[in-house]
Design a protein around this motif. Structure first.
Motif, PDB file in Angstrom:
ATOM      1  N   ASP A  45      40.818  51.614   9.028  1.00  0.00           N
ATOM      2  CA  ASP A  45      40.231  51.737   7.699  1.00  0.00           C
ATOM      3  C   ASP A  45      41.328  51.773   6.647  1.00  0.00           C
ATOM      4  O   ASP A  45      42.434  52.261   6.884  1.00  0.00           O
ATOM      5  CB  ASP A  45      39.385  53.006   7.594  1.00  0.00           C
ATOM      6  CG  ASP A  45      38.120  52.920   8.431  1.00  0.00           C
ATOM      7  OD1 ASP A  45      37.386  53.920   8.479  1.00  0.00           O
ATOM      8  OD2 ASP A  45      37.883  51.859   9.031  1.00  0.00           O
ATOM      9  N   SER A  46      41.011  51.258   5.462  1.00  0.00           N
ATOM     10  CA  SER A  46      41.935  51.333   4.339  1.00  0.00           C
ATOM     11  C   SER A  46      41.134  51.492   3.059  1.00  0.00           C
ATOM     12  O   SER A  46      39.914  51.264   3.036  1.00  0.00           O
ATOM     13  CB  SER A  46      42.816  50.081   4.264  1.00  0.00           C
ATOM     14  OG  SER A  46      42.022  48.912   4.125  1.00  0.00           O
ATOM     15  N   ALA A  47      41.803  51.887   1.995  1.00  0.00           N
ATOM     16  CA  ALA A  47      41.115  52.098   0.718  1.00  0.00           C
ATOM     17  C   ALA A  47      40.534  50.779   0.213  1.00  0.00           C
ATOM     18  O   ALA A  47      41.177  49.724   0.300  1.00  0.00           O
ATOM     19  CB  ALA A  47      42.080  52.684  -0.311  1.00  0.00           C
ATOM     20  N   ARG A  48      39.350  50.850  -0.330  1.00  0.00           N
ATOM     21  CA  ARG A  48      38.722  49.640  -0.863  1.00  0.00           C
ATOM     22  C   ARG A  48      39.555  49.053  -1.995  1.00  0.00           C
ATOM     23  O   ARG A  48      39.634  47.830  -2.156  1.00  0.00           O
ATOM     24  CB  ARG A  48      37.306  49.979  -1.345  1.00  0.00           C
ATOM     25  CG  ARG A  48      36.549  48.788  -1.919  1.00  0.00           C
ATOM     26  CD  ARG A  48      35.112  49.143  -2.245  1.00  0.00           C
ATOM     27  NE  ARG A  48      34.417  48.037  -2.873  1.00  0.00           N
ATOM     28  CZ  ARG A  48      33.136  48.050  -3.207  1.00  0.00           C
ATOM     29  NH1 ARG A  48      32.410  49.141  -2.962  1.00  0.00           N
ATOM     30  NH2 ARG A  48      32.580  46.994  -3.779  1.00  0.00           N
ATOM     31  N   SER A  49      40.204  49.907  -2.752  1.00  0.00           N
ATOM     32  CA  SER A  49      41.018  49.441  -3.880  1.00  0.00           C
ATOM     33  C   SER A  49      42.210  48.609  -3.420  1.00  0.00           C
ATOM     34  O   SER A  49      42.766  47.835  -4.199  1.00  0.00           O
ATOM     35  CB  SER A  49      41.508  50.639  -4.703  1.00  0.00           C
ATOM     36  OG  SER A  49      42.254  51.530  -3.884  1.00  0.00           O
ATOM     37  N   ASP A  50      42.623  48.764  -2.140  1.00  0.00           N
ATOM     38  CA  ASP A  50      43.737  47.982  -1.605  1.00  0.00           C
ATOM     39  C   ASP A  50      43.289  46.689  -0.940  1.00  0.00           C
ATOM     40  O   ASP A  50      44.116  45.865  -0.560  1.00  0.00           O
ATOM     41  CB  ASP A  50      44.508  48.814  -0.577  1.00  0.00           C
ATOM     42  CG  ASP A  50      45.217  50.004  -1.189  1.00  0.00           C
ATOM     43  OD1 ASP A  50      45.440  50.995  -0.470  1.00  0.00           O
ATOM     44  OD2 ASP A  50      45.547  49.932  -2.400  1.00  0.00           O
ATOM     45  N   SER A  51      41.985  46.515  -0.761  1.00  0.00           N
ATOM     46  CA  SER A  51      41.461  45.418   0.034  1.00  0.00           C
ATOM     47  C   SER A  51      41.584  44.077  -0.676  1.00  0.00           C
ATOM     48  O   SER A  51      41.196  43.931  -1.844  1.00  0.00           O
ATOM     49  CB  SER A  51      39.995  45.679   0.382  1.00  0.00           C
ATOM     50  OG  SER A  51      39.393  44.536   0.929  1.00  0.00           O
TER      51      SER A  51
END
Length: 433
Positions: free
Chosen positions: A71-77
């Motif tokens: 998982d990763s932050a949506r803002s980094d996607s």
């Protein structure tokens, strides 16, 4: 073919609701989804690939190949930037895109992505759930056909999502129906009223099973067609491992299609109108042997009719399906040390006939005989020879003819299935509704 997704102020709430309805987040991906992602990587020439779902605050990499997902932050996607537009994003070199160049997956903070392509996952209701993404650390170009195949695979993934959701709905309804039946049994003091309510509930369940199975046919056929087309176009380019993945995905889809067909036959056996005509069982047996000729020959089996069979009152199509299912089962579960031998015989009894289908196969252990007619019951699930629906369908057909079905052991080894059919139909079970 691209799908246009039009954003509204409340569209994100609707999108998130649709995403959570699939119940995929934080759940392990099944084998079919992982296989499709691996195929996507092969289509893109051996790139990394990921199935990404995007919720309120994060990007969840449900399954990946070529790297360890998470998982990763949506803002980094990278995928979050344009996935709701409903079109394929294709960047041979992400550094040259003013929109993507400053993303942490591109500028070295999280990775050094150069080549990047994503196909959106659009639900049947038009909601963007995430992406099927392929990427690499080197600059790469794809042909128009490759991009089209990636978009096809994204549609296959959504079809698999739908299958899982429909299966859950079916299971939920089955559990609710079971609880309803238990409550009816507890609250109804008169047996006749309880039986009438149970019949009504079962009719609704049959209709639901038929509708759900019918709705699954199209996405499964599409997924199978896409895999077949991929094999035809790219089969020679695949290495041994890639070919094995494609074959595994095809087998899984074929098994699901067989299950759907079995469910449809089960629903039709209990729900379709039943004729009431005089049926010569000798004709039925001859038709059965013709239907199963390829299976009989390939298995080296012998199927015989002992003596002359009687005529009974019933539905010729359902009785043909009944004998076909029983002989098919007898050959399918044959003993490995001897060729299959199946015989059909008949003896009279007061008020009717006893039709016996006898085989020399593996047999059914006594402790399993009480439940073999239950839906999805299997003596040896690990053998993966069937779906546990065939004998349930047989019992339903016999009951609609006012008869009984029994299972016993063959003293010489194998199984005997006895069908007790009345000379004339008895009661409501044999009605021609």
């Amino acid at each position: 073919m691209s799908t246009l997704v039009i954003e509204r102020p409340d569209r994100e709430l609707d999108r998130l609701a649709a995403l959570h309805e699939y119940r995929l987040l934080d759940a392990p991906a099944d084998d079919e989804l992982s296989a499709v992602v691996r195929v996507a990587a092969m289509v893109a020439g051996g790139a990394n690939a990921s199935l990404n779902l995007i919720d309120e605050n994060r990007q969840c990499q449900l399954t990946t190949t070529g790297f360890q997902g998470g998982d990763s932050a949506r803002s980094d996607s990278m995928c979050d930037i344009a996935f709701r537009d409903g079109v394929v994003v294709y960047l041979p070199d992400a550094r040259r895109s003013p929109v993507y160049a400053g993303n942490p997956w591109v500028d070295g903070r999280m990775a050094d992505v150069r080549f990047y392509t994503s196909a959106p996952l659009i639900s049947p209701s038009g909601h963007a759930l995430g992406t099927l993404c392929v990427f690499d650390s080197v600059v790469k170009e794809l042909s128009g056909d490759q991009l089209a195949r990636l978009e096809d695979l994204a549609q296959v993934i959504v079809g698999l999502f739908e299958r899982r959701r429909q299966a859950r709905i079916s299971a939920d309804l089955a559990r609710k129906t079971k609880r309803a039946h238990a409550e009816i049994a507890e609250r109804e003091s008169q047996l006749t009223a309880a039986v009438d309510e149970l019949r009504r509930s079962n009719d609704e369940l049959e209709g639901f099973a038929a509708a759900v199975s019918h709705d699954l046919v199209r996405p499964l056929a599409s997924a199978s067609g896409f895999l077949e087309m991929f094999g035809q176009v790219y089969g020679e380019q695949l290495d041994e491992r890639g070919a094995k993945w494609v074959t595994g995905a095809g087998r899984a889809l074929n098994r699901m299609q067989e299950l759907v067909q079995a469910l449809l036959e089960y629903a039709r056996a209990g729900h379709a109108p039943r004729q009431s005509v005089r049926v010569d069982l000798n004709d039925v047996a001859a038709q059965m042997r013709a239907d199963l000729r390829a299976l009989i020959v390939s298995a080296g089996a012998t199927v015989t009719v002992d003596g002359v069979l009687p005529s009974v009152d019933g539905d010729p199509t359902l009785l043909r399906q009944l004998l076909q299912n029983l002989v098919d089962n007898a050959i399918k579960y044959r003993h490995p040390d001897r060729p299959p031998a199946v015989s059909v015989s008949c003896t009279p009894e007061p008020g009717g006939w006893v039709v016996a289908v006898t085989d020399n196969g593996l047999g059914i252990p006594p402790e399993h005989r009480d439940r073999v007619f239950d839906m999805f019951a299997q003596v040896d699930p690990a053998a993966r020879k069937g779906h546990g629906i065939g004998l349930s369908t047989c019992m339903r057909i016999v009951e609609r003819h006012g008869g009984l079905i029994e299972v016993d052991g063959n003293p010489a080894g194998g199984t005997v299935i006895r069908l007790r059919l009345p000379t004339w139909p008895r009661g409501r079970a044999a009605s021609s509704r």
